[in-house]
Design an enzyme around this catalytic site. Structure first.
Site: not given
Length: 83
Positions: A42, A75-76
């Site tokens: 994240s 994807d972050h």
């Protein structure tokens, strides 16, 4: 990983380790289930641990647990170059 799921393996789910202890706990659980794991970094983890530390942590867990397939979800990212 999809092939393994079709053949009755479990999937440990999407995990967000922020440190070594969490990463090892995730892999220990995956090992006890004989399940592949998806790990996601994240923005908070990337800010806290730094991309370099996270990369080496992923390298380490795959070396410690070579029998567990690991997918790293990217994807972050904080910008297009790190997405």
């Amino acid at each position: 990983m999809l092939t393994q799921r079709i053949h009755d393996y479990g999937v440990a789910g999407l995990q967000h380790p922020n440190n070594m202890e969490q990463a090892l706990a995730i892999m220990d659980a995956a090992s006890s289930l004989d399940a592949p794991v998806i790990i996601q970094a994240s923005r908070g983890a990337r800010s806290y641990a730094n991309d370099v530390m996270l990369k080496h942590m992923m390298d380490a867990i795959t070396e410690i647990y070579p029998q567990i397939p690991v997918c790293v979800h990217l994807d972050h990212g904080n910008e297009p170059a790190t997405a």
